[in-house]
Design a protein around this motif. Structure first.
Motif, PDB file in Angstrom:
ATOM      1  N   ASP A 137      14.701  10.903 -11.558  1.00 54.39           N
ATOM      2  CA  ASP A 137      15.697  11.931 -11.835  1.00 54.39           C
ATOM      3  C   ASP A 137      15.922  12.732 -10.560  1.00 54.39           C
ATOM      4  O   ASP A 137      15.648  13.916 -10.497  1.00 54.39           O
ATOM      5  CB  ASP A 137      15.218  12.824 -12.987  1.00 54.39           C
ATOM      6  N   PHE A 138      16.413  12.051  -9.536  1.00 56.92           N
ATOM      7  CA  PHE A 138      16.611  12.695  -8.250  1.00 56.92           C
ATOM      8  C   PHE A 138      17.852  13.567  -8.283  1.00 56.92           C
ATOM      9  O   PHE A 138      18.813  13.271  -8.973  1.00 56.92           O
ATOM     10  CB  PHE A 138      16.734  11.642  -7.147  1.00 56.92           C
ATOM     11  N   LYS A 139      17.865  14.628  -7.502  1.00 54.07           N
ATOM     12  CA  LYS A 139      18.983  15.558  -7.443  1.00 54.07           C
ATOM     13  C   LYS A 139      19.540  15.600  -6.029  1.00 54.07           C
ATOM     14  O   LYS A 139      18.831  15.338  -5.069  1.00 54.07           O
ATOM     15  CB  LYS A 139      18.531  16.980  -7.840  1.00 54.07           C
ATOM     16  N   GLY A 140      20.800  15.960  -5.925  1.00 52.53           N
ATOM     17  CA  GLY A 140      21.402  16.146  -4.619  1.00 52.53           C
ATOM     18  C   GLY A 140      22.044  14.885  -4.077  1.00 52.53           C
ATOM     19  O   GLY A 140      22.307  13.933  -4.792  1.00 52.53           O
ATOM     20  N   ILE A 141      22.302  14.874  -2.777  1.00 52.17           N
ATOM     21  CA  ILE A 141      22.933  13.731  -2.116  1.00 52.17           C
ATOM     22  C   ILE A 141      21.834  12.773  -1.704  1.00 52.17           C
ATOM     23  O   ILE A 141      20.955  13.119  -0.927  1.00 52.17           O
ATOM     24  CB  ILE A 141      23.761  14.210  -0.904  1.00 52.17           C
ATOM     25  N   LEU A 142      21.899  11.559  -2.221  1.00 51.60           N
ATOM     26  CA  LEU A 142      20.819  10.610  -2.027  1.00 51.60           C
ATOM     27  C   LEU A 142      21.196   9.403  -1.184  1.00 51.60           C
ATOM     28  O   LEU A 142      20.420   8.480  -1.034  1.00 51.60           O
ATOM     29  CB  LEU A 142      20.317  10.133  -3.394  1.00 51.60           C
ATOM     30  N   GLY A 143      22.393   9.407  -0.639  1.00 53.06           N
ATOM     31  CA  GLY A 143      22.821   8.275   0.171  1.00 53.06           C
ATOM     32  C   GLY A 143      23.980   8.671   1.069  1.00 53.06           C
ATOM     33  O   GLY A 143      24.296   9.851   1.242  1.00 53.06           O
ATOM     34  N   ASP A 144      24.630   7.658   1.642  1.00 50.05           N
ATOM     35  CA  ASP A 144      25.769   7.903   2.524  1.00 50.05           C
ATOM     36  C   ASP A 144      26.914   8.565   1.762  1.00 50.05           C
ATOM     37  O   ASP A 144      27.132   8.297   0.580  1.00 50.05           O
ATOM     38  CB  ASP A 144      26.281   6.586   3.108  1.00 50.05           C
ATOM     39  N   ILE A 145      27.663   9.405   2.460  1.00 49.69           N
ATOM     40  CA  ILE A 145      28.875  10.009   1.930  1.00 49.69           C
ATOM     41  C   ILE A 145      30.041   9.234   2.541  1.00 49.69           C
ATOM     42  O   ILE A 145      30.131   9.104   3.758  1.00 49.69           O
ATOM     43  CB  ILE A 145      28.993  11.500   2.322  1.00 49.69           C
ATOM     44  N   LYS A 146      30.920   8.705   1.676  1.00 47.63           N
ATOM     45  CA  LYS A 146      32.049   7.909   2.167  1.00 47.63           C
ATOM     46  C   LYS A 146      33.355   8.456   1.625  1.00 47.63           C
ATOM     47  O   LYS A 146      33.417   8.918   0.493  1.00 47.63           O
ATOM     48  CB  LYS A 146      31.888   6.454   1.745  1.00 47.63           C
ATOM     49  N   LEU A 147      34.381   8.387   2.461  1.00 51.26           N
ATOM     50  CA  LEU A 147      35.725   8.755   2.050  1.00 51.26           C
ATOM     51  C   LEU A 147      36.317   7.609   1.230  1.00 51.26           C
ATOM     52  O   LEU A 147      35.770   6.500   1.212  1.00 51.26           O
ATOM     53  CB  LEU A 147      36.593   9.046   3.272  1.00 51.26           C
ATOM     54  N   SER A 148      37.444   7.859   0.588  1.00 49.64           N
ATOM     55  CA  SER A 148      38.066   6.800  -0.219  1.00 49.64           C
ATOM     56  C   SER A 148      38.462   5.604   0.633  1.00 49.64           C
ATOM     57  O   SER A 148      38.562   4.487   0.138  1.00 49.64           O
ATOM     58  CB  SER A 148      39.271   7.356  -0.972  1.00 49.64           C
TER      59      SER A 148
END
Length: 161
Positions: free
Chosen positions: A16-27
């Motif tokens: 049950d991880f919270k927050g940003i857990l990987g790459d952030i990508k645009l559309s």
């Protein structure tokens, strides 16, 4: 003990991880590598730039504030948020909670009587999504009953251990 306490204690596969857990990508698929985060000091809105509901703003995120009168002794109250999308609500500078009426399950937000006062009360909204186009009929309604929403059918097939 309740079932969920035992389940958490004996199941090693719960993540049950919270927050940003990987790459952030645009559309477009491009990876975002440099960005800034900041907090919104919603506990002190005295210097905030409040918007009028009738201004033309379609961008997500706006801060709205209004007042309402309590003429008799305050009673437990629920705030009906059907006309808004998603955000956080404050009454008299107290964080009442988050609302997301489309997803629910609850559609009315509870405000205890002790948080209200006779006379003028302040209601502050941080709407995180864009306001609807038809803002002429946008309002908050105070009611004397909860609406806890219905049962979501996708939860009926969940198997508990």
């Amino acid at each position: 003990k309740q079932w969920y306490q035992r389940r958490v204690a004996i199941t090693a596969g719960i993540h049950d991880f919270k927050g940003i857990l990987g790459d952030i990508k645009l559309s477009s698929g491009a990876r975002v590598t440099s960005w800034k985060m900041w907090t919104l000091p919603l506990n002190n809105t005295k210097s905030a730039n409040f918007r009028s509901l009738h201004q033309d703003h379609t961008e997500p995120g706006c801060l709205l504030q209004g007042t309402f009168q309590v003429d008799s002794n305050p009673a437990d109250t629920w705030i009906k948020m059907d006309w808004f999308t998603k955000g956080v609500i404050f009454v008299n500078n107290r964080n009442v909670g988050r609302y997301w009426p489309k997803e629910g399950p609850q559609r009315h937000i509870y405000v205890p009587a002790v948080w209200l006062r006779r006379g003028s009360n302040t209601l502050t909204l941080f709407e995180s999504d864009a306001l609807p186009n038809n803002r002429m009929n946008l309002f908050v309604e105070l009611v004397d009953h909860p609406d806890l929403g219905g049962v979501k059918t996708d939860l009926l097939n969940v198997k508990y251990f």
